[in-house]
Design a protein around this motif. Structure first.
Motif, PDB file in Angstrom:
ATOM      1  N   ASN A  93       3.762  -0.619   3.661  1.00  0.00           N
ATOM      2  CA  ASN A  93       2.865   0.461   3.805  1.00  0.00           C
ATOM      3  C   ASN A  93       4.031   1.842   3.493  1.00  0.00           C
ATOM      4  O   ASN A  93       4.874   1.801   4.586  1.00  0.00           O
ATOM      5  N   SER A 113       0.836  -1.309  -0.175  1.00  0.00           N
ATOM      6  CA  SER A 113      -0.028   0.110   0.065  1.00  0.00           C
ATOM      7  C   SER A 113       0.855   1.335   0.101  1.00  0.00           C
ATOM      8  O   SER A 113       1.899   1.236   0.565  1.00  0.00           O
ATOM      9  N   ASP A 168      -3.616   0.595  -3.044  1.00  0.00           N
ATOM     10  CA  ASP A 168      -4.397   0.079  -1.811  1.00  0.00           C
ATOM     11  C   ASP A 168      -4.418  -1.243  -1.758  1.00  0.00           C
ATOM     12  O   ASP A 168      -5.126  -1.908  -2.227  1.00  0.00           O
ATOM     13  N   HIS A 169      -3.574  -1.817  -1.038  1.00  0.00           N
ATOM     14  CA  HIS A 169      -3.449  -3.283  -0.713  1.00  0.00           C
ATOM     15  C   HIS A 169      -3.393  -4.188  -1.902  1.00  0.00           C
ATOM     16  O   HIS A 169      -4.293  -5.035  -2.093  1.00  0.00           O
TER      17      HIS A 169
END
Length: 114
Positions: free
Chosen positions: A107, A38, A43-44
């Motif tokens: 992330n 992410s 997003d993921h």
């Protein structure tokens, strides 16, 4: 630092070295099967999309200098300065979550140009 924390920090160093050298084949075994990535732009996304979308097709980075590398439980927090081939550079921070000795989640928090 525990031996597992040492292994995890070494894995993060190898991840960045492979990224600069454009060797995704070195990184694939480091990632857990359910790996996600992410960032403010992603997003993921899963590992397949990560390699398709996040790995440059041509050499973009001259070097990545790790400035801070901090193990914290299942996480390793890393801040770095990336030098691009065009002479520009920027700083980012990443939170890298591990499952055992494999990277389960990355992330990225974008920093600023320097």
């Amino acid at each position: 630092m525990s031996s597992l924390e040492t292994v995890r920090c070494d894995t993060v160093r190898r991840l960045f070295t492979a990224y600069v050298a454009q060797h995704p084949d070195t990184v694939a075994p480091m990632l857990a099967p359910d790996f996600t990535f992410s960032s403010p732009r992603d997003d993921h996304i899963d590992r397949q999309r990560y390699f398709e979308h996040c790995w440059p097709k041509e050499k973009v980075f001259r070097d990545i200098h790790i400035e801070h590398l901090v193990p914290d439980g299942d996480d390793v927090i890393v801040s770095y300065r990336a030098e691009k081939m065009d002479g520009n550079s920027f700083r980012n921070v990443e939170l890298i979550r591990f499952a055992g000795d494999r990277i389960a989640e990355v992330n990225v928090y974008f920093g600023r140009n320097v």
